[in-house]
Scaffold this motif. Structure first.
Motif, PDB file in Angstrom:
ATOM      1  N   ARG A  68       0.814  -1.209   0.000  1.00 49.74           N
ATOM      2  CA  ARG A  68       0.000   0.000   0.000  1.00 49.74           C
ATOM      3  C   ARG A  68       0.849   1.262   0.000  1.00 49.74           C
ATOM      4  N   ILE A  69       1.839   1.335   0.894  1.00 50.55           N
ATOM      5  CA  ILE A  69       2.605   2.584   0.970  1.00 50.55           C
ATOM      6  C   ILE A  69       3.547   2.760  -0.227  1.00 50.55           C
ATOM      7  N   TYR A  70       3.943   1.656  -0.865  1.00 50.32           N
ATOM      8  CA  TYR A  70       4.727   1.783  -2.101  1.00 50.32           C
ATOM      9  C   TYR A  70       3.842   2.376  -3.199  1.00 50.32           C
ATOM     10  N   ARG A  71       2.598   1.894  -3.299  1.00 47.83           N
ATOM     11  CA  ARG A  71       1.664   2.428  -4.300  1.00 47.83           C
ATOM     12  C   ARG A  71       1.350   3.901  -4.040  1.00 47.83           C
ATOM     13  N   GLU A  72       1.438   4.305  -2.773  1.00 52.61           N
ATOM     14  CA  GLU A  72       1.183   5.705  -2.417  1.00 52.61           C
ATOM     15  C   GLU A  72       2.372   6.613  -2.723  1.00 52.61           C
TER      16      GLU A  72
END
Length: 181
Positions: free
Chosen positions: A168-172
């Motif tokens: 999730r935080i990589y996609r963000e």
């Protein structure tokens, strides 16, 4: 993209929860493989994370993502050195142990069972896998579990949550380096 594969398969390694991960990745060329891994290693090695191709198989590279300091600790655990010596490893030197693992991969043709120790699996589970020929396990997750089932289920849950959060935080927009603990 290689970074996404690293996160998908190696988030617990990046987070410092697990020693290592092994995954397949298809590069367009050997030149791309060398350049991409050299670039990532230049960045990640400062944080004790290394990427290494263990072998090429069916058009894909099998990439070993690991924390060298954790591997050194794992190979130094009680019982591991003697076990590894039976297979010809020098557990006192992680780099030579990895070279010997590469040789064993070629020699055996499939994954030698001791590879679990390079991935941070407990010695009891590696021995259990060998003795039971991969059968009769108590549960399966990131590896087949033969001992400490309840404790290991909690570890698996932690790893799964880590992958979910890192994905999730990589996609963000966070970079791979920002995700390294």
């Amino acid at each position: 993209m290689l970074e996404e594969q690293i996160i998908e398969c190696g988030a617990p390694v990046l987070a410092g929860l697990k020693t290592a991960a092994l995954f397949n990745y298809r590069f367009r060329s050997e030149e791309e493989e060398r350049e991409r891994l050299a670039c990532l290693n230049e960045t990640l090695n400062r944080r004790d994370i290394y990427l290494r191709v263990l072998r090429h198989r069916a058009g894909a590279s099998q990439i070993y993502l690991y924390r060298r300091s954790r591997l050194e600790n794992d190979l130094g655990r009680r019982g591991v050195k003697g076990f590894m010596k039976k297979y010809g490893y020098n557990a006192d030197d992680p780099d030579s142990a990895i070279v010997h693992l590469e040789e064993r991969l070629e020699e055996v043709g499939e994954f030698p069972h001791e590879i679990g120790l390079f991935l941070g699996y407990p010695l009891a589970d590696v021995i259990g896998f060998i003795e039971n020929r991969g059968m009769n396990y108590r549960c399966v997750g990131f590896w087949k579990v033969y001992h400490n089932e309840q404790e290991t289920r909690k570890v698996f849950e932690q790893f799964e949550k880590c992958v979910e959060i890192y994905r999730r935080i990589y996609r963000e927009g966070r970079s791979l380096l920002q995700l390294v603990a």
